[in-house]
Design a protein around this motif. Structure first.
Motif, PDB file in Angstrom:
ATOM      1  N   ASN A 102       0.833  -1.204   0.000  1.00 17.42           N
ATOM      2  CA  ASN A 102       0.000   0.000   0.000  1.00 17.42           C
ATOM      3  C   ASN A 102       0.871   1.259   0.000  1.00 17.42           C
ATOM      4  O   ASN A 102       2.077   1.199   0.228  1.00 17.42           O
ATOM      5  CB  ASN A 102      -1.005  -0.013   1.167  1.00 17.42           C
ATOM      6  CG  ASN A 102      -0.368   0.139   2.518  1.00 17.42           C
ATOM      7  OD1 ASN A 102       0.582   0.891   2.695  1.00 17.42           O
ATOM      8  ND2 ASN A 102      -0.892  -0.579   3.493  1.00 17.42           N
ATOM      9  N   GLN A 138      -6.165 -14.218   2.169  1.00 19.37           N
ATOM     10  CA  GLN A 138      -5.398 -14.044   3.397  1.00 19.37           C
ATOM     11  C   GLN A 138      -3.936 -14.337   3.081  1.00 19.37           C
ATOM     12  O   GLN A 138      -3.582 -15.469   2.769  1.00 19.37           O
ATOM     13  CB  GLN A 138      -5.914 -14.980   4.478  1.00 19.37           C
ATOM     14  CG  GLN A 138      -7.362 -14.713   4.841  1.00 19.37           C
ATOM     15  CD  GLN A 138      -7.853 -15.655   5.928  1.00 19.37           C
ATOM     16  OE1 GLN A 138      -7.192 -16.617   6.278  1.00 19.37           O
ATOM     17  NE2 GLN A 138      -9.019 -15.351   6.458  1.00 19.37           N
ATOM     18  N   LYS A 139      -3.139 -13.302   3.179  1.00 15.05           N
ATOM     19  CA  LYS A 139      -1.733 -13.438   2.798  1.00 15.05           C
ATOM     20  C   LYS A 139      -0.840 -13.108   3.985  1.00 15.05           C
ATOM     21  O   LYS A 139      -1.073 -12.124   4.688  1.00 15.05           O
ATOM     22  CB  LYS A 139      -1.395 -12.490   1.643  1.00 15.05           C
ATOM     23  CG  LYS A 139      -2.226 -12.700   0.399  1.00 15.05           C
ATOM     24  CD  LYS A 139      -1.912 -11.655  -0.644  1.00 15.05           C
ATOM     25  CE  LYS A 139      -2.814 -11.818  -1.848  1.00 15.05           C
ATOM     26  NZ  LYS A 139      -2.545 -10.823  -2.876  1.00 15.05           N
ATOM     27  N   SER A 140       0.173 -13.917   4.188  1.00 12.90           N
ATOM     28  CA  SER A 140       1.181 -13.605   5.197  1.00 12.90           C
ATOM     29  C   SER A 140       2.481 -14.293   4.803  1.00 12.90           C
ATOM     30  O   SER A 140       2.476 -15.318   4.125  1.00 12.90           O
ATOM     31  CB  SER A 140       0.738 -14.039   6.593  1.00 12.90           C
ATOM     32  OG  SER A 140       0.643 -15.442   6.672  1.00 12.90           O
ATOM     33  N   PHE A 160       4.828  -9.439   6.234  1.00 11.45           N
ATOM     34  CA  PHE A 160       3.517  -8.907   5.871  1.00 11.45           C
ATOM     35  C   PHE A 160       2.411  -9.844   6.341  1.00 11.45           C
ATOM     36  O   PHE A 160       2.570 -11.060   6.387  1.00 11.45           O
ATOM     37  CB  PHE A 160       3.407  -8.681   4.359  1.00 11.45           C
ATOM     38  CG  PHE A 160       3.567  -9.935   3.544  1.00 11.45           C
ATOM     39  CD1 PHE A 160       2.467 -10.702   3.191  1.00 11.45           C
ATOM     40  CD2 PHE A 160       4.827 -10.352   3.132  1.00 11.45           C
ATOM     41  CE1 PHE A 160       2.618 -11.864   2.443  1.00 11.45           C
ATOM     42  CE2 PHE A 160       4.989 -11.510   2.387  1.00 11.45           C
ATOM     43  CZ  PHE A 160       3.878 -12.266   2.041  1.00 11.45           C
ATOM     44  N   TYR A 162      -1.760  -9.743   5.501  1.00 10.52           N
ATOM     45  CA  TYR A 162      -2.858  -9.064   4.817  1.00 10.52           C
ATOM     46  C   TYR A 162      -4.129  -9.888   5.011  1.00 10.52           C
ATOM     47  O   TYR A 162      -4.385 -10.828   4.268  1.00 10.52           O
ATOM     48  CB  TYR A 162      -2.568  -8.911   3.315  1.00 10.52           C
ATOM     49  CG  TYR A 162      -1.351  -8.054   2.976  1.00 10.52           C
ATOM     50  CD1 TYR A 162      -0.745  -7.225   3.909  1.00 10.52           C
ATOM     51  CD2 TYR A 162      -0.826  -8.060   1.702  1.00 10.52           C
ATOM     52  CE1 TYR A 162       0.357  -6.452   3.591  1.00 10.52           C
ATOM     53  CE2 TYR A 162       0.277  -7.288   1.363  1.00 10.52           C
ATOM     54  CZ  TYR A 162       0.863  -6.490   2.313  1.00 10.52           C
ATOM     55  OH  TYR A 162       1.949  -5.721   1.986  1.00 10.52           O
ATOM     56  N   TYR A 163      -4.880  -9.555   6.053  1.00 20.78           N
ATOM     57  CA  TYR A 163      -6.196 -10.153   6.298  1.00 20.78           C
ATOM     58  C   TYR A 163      -7.204  -9.026   6.279  1.00 20.78           C
ATOM     59  O   TYR A 163      -7.278  -8.297   5.293  1.00 20.78           O
ATOM     60  CB  TYR A 163      -6.223 -10.908   7.633  1.00 20.78           C
ATOM     61  CG  TYR A 163      -5.327 -12.132   7.690  1.00 20.78           C
ATOM     62  CD1 TYR A 163      -5.177 -12.984   6.599  1.00 20.78           C
ATOM     63  CD2 TYR A 163      -4.634 -12.444   8.844  1.00 20.78           C
ATOM     64  CE1 TYR A 163      -4.349 -14.096   6.660  1.00 20.78           C
ATOM     65  CE2 TYR A 163      -3.807 -13.563   8.922  1.00 20.78           C
ATOM     66  CZ  TYR A 163      -3.676 -14.380   7.820  1.00 20.78           C
ATOM     67  OH  TYR A 163      -2.855 -15.477   7.895  1.00 20.78           O
ATOM     68  N   LYS A 165      -6.990  -6.408   8.166  1.00 23.49           N
ATOM     69  CA  LYS A 165      -6.102  -5.246   8.189  1.00 23.49           C
ATOM     70  C   LYS A 165      -4.805  -5.631   7.489  1.00 23.49           C
ATOM     71  O   LYS A 165      -4.461  -6.799   7.407  1.00 23.49           O
ATOM     72  CB  LYS A 165      -5.797  -4.825   9.631  1.00 23.49           C
ATOM     73  CG  LYS A 165      -6.977  -4.238  10.360  1.00 23.49           C
ATOM     74  CD  LYS A 165      -6.559  -3.744  11.719  1.00 23.49           C
ATOM     75  CE  LYS A 165      -7.729  -3.087  12.421  1.00 23.49           C
ATOM     76  NZ  LYS A 165      -7.342  -2.567  13.733  1.00 23.49           N
ATOM     77  N   LYS A 166      -4.087  -4.615   7.046  1.00 23.70           N
ATOM     78  CA  LYS A 166      -2.791  -4.851   6.415  1.00 23.70           C
ATOM     79  C   LYS A 166      -1.692  -4.436   7.368  1.00 23.70           C
ATOM     80  O   LYS A 166      -1.753  -3.364   7.967  1.00 23.70           O
ATOM     81  CB  LYS A 166      -2.666  -4.071   5.110  1.00 23.70           C
ATOM     82  CG  LYS A 166      -3.445  -4.655   3.958  1.00 23.70           C
ATOM     83  CD  LYS A 166      -3.043  -3.974   2.669  1.00 23.70           C
ATOM     84  CE  LYS A 166      -3.563  -4.778   1.497  1.00 23.70           C
ATOM     85  NZ  LYS A 166      -2.963  -4.341   0.246  1.00 23.70           N
ATOM     86  N   SER A 167      -0.692  -5.285   7.501  1.00 23.33           N
ATOM     87  CA  SER A 167       0.453  -4.985   8.345  1.00 23.33           C
ATOM     88  C   SER A 167       1.721  -5.229   7.534  1.00 23.33           C
ATOM     89  O   SER A 167       1.905  -6.305   6.961  1.00 23.33           O
ATOM     90  CB  SER A 167       0.436  -5.877   9.587  1.00 23.33           C
ATOM     91  OG  SER A 167       1.651  -5.762  10.281  1.00 23.33           O
ATOM     92  N   ASP A 168       2.562  -4.206   7.481  1.00 26.21           N
ATOM     93  CA  ASP A 168       3.859  -4.306   6.801  1.00 26.21           C
ATOM     94  C   ASP A 168       4.933  -3.925   7.804  1.00 26.21           C
ATOM     95  O   ASP A 168       4.902  -2.835   8.375  1.00 26.21           O
ATOM     96  CB  ASP A 168       3.931  -3.346   5.609  1.00 26.21           C
ATOM     97  CG  ASP A 168       3.008  -3.736   4.486  1.00 26.21           C
ATOM     98  OD1 ASP A 168       3.348  -4.685   3.764  1.00 26.21           O
ATOM     99  OD2 ASP A 168       1.951  -3.078   4.330  1.00 26.21           O
TER     100      ASP A 168
END
Length: 186
Positions: A102, A138-140, A160, A162-163, A165-168
């Motif tokens: 993002n 659902q990506k991690s 990362f 990505y569910y 919420k997105k966390s990087d």
């Protein structure tokens, strides 16, 4: 952030160009890289965007055959010892990764990488695990990126999730031992 703003950040990176001069040798244009002193036939960049230093400034153009560069409506014919620069290509996996993250994560990653005196064009290796998760909602996982600016090496782990919420999370480790961690949750 618009795609145009992202492209602007990418285009203004240090070491984004291979710079050198040209000579006409044996009826062929040869490019001499200033940094490595390697010689390459210029025709490998035909129909590619290059810049030539004319009238005391860099001008964008497209290389055509026989040492001719289209500069918009003008045509410029190369001369021996003309200075040119050719935009480097990003490592494909890094290019895909930058397109996937993002806008906030993109900006923070570039800003912090630059603050450590590295450019995205210093990338020598990128493993982009996101490329293998394109079908999943659902990506991690973790991506691994290695940069070399000629003075130091910087290894980046991009964690990362990505569910909903997105966390990087980017973990920067330099060969000097300096470390930095940034995290964007959105």
């Amino acid at each position: 952030m618009e795609k145009q703003q992202r492209n602007k950040l990418i285009q203004h990176q240090q070491r984004a160009f291979t710079e050198g001069s040209v000579e006409y040798i044996n009826e062929q244009w040869v490019f001499f890289d200033d940094e490595t002193e390697e010689a390459t036939l210029l025709n490998v960049w035909i129909n590619e965007e290059i810049e030539v230093f004319v009238y005391n400034r860099w001008r964008n153009g497209v290389l055509k055959s026989d040492g001719m560069i289209e500069l918009g409506q003008e045509h410029y014919h190369l001369k021996d010892q003309d200075l040119i620069r050719i935009r480097k290509r990003l490592v494909y996996a890094l290019e895909q990764l930058l397109a996937e993250i993002n806008d906030d994560a993109f900006c923070q990653f570039i800003i912090h990488l630059n603050s450590l005196q590295f450019s995205i064009y210093d990338c020598i290796y990128c493993y982009n695990h996101l490329n293998f998760l394109s079908e999943s909602n659902q990506k991690s996982g973790v991506n691994f990126i290695v940069f070399d600016n000629g003075d130091n090496i910087c290894s980046v782990q991009h964690h990362f999730v990505y569910y909903e919420k997105k966390s990087d999370r980017f973990e920067f480790t330099m060969s000097s031992g300096k470390r930095m961690v940034i995290e964007k949750i959105g």
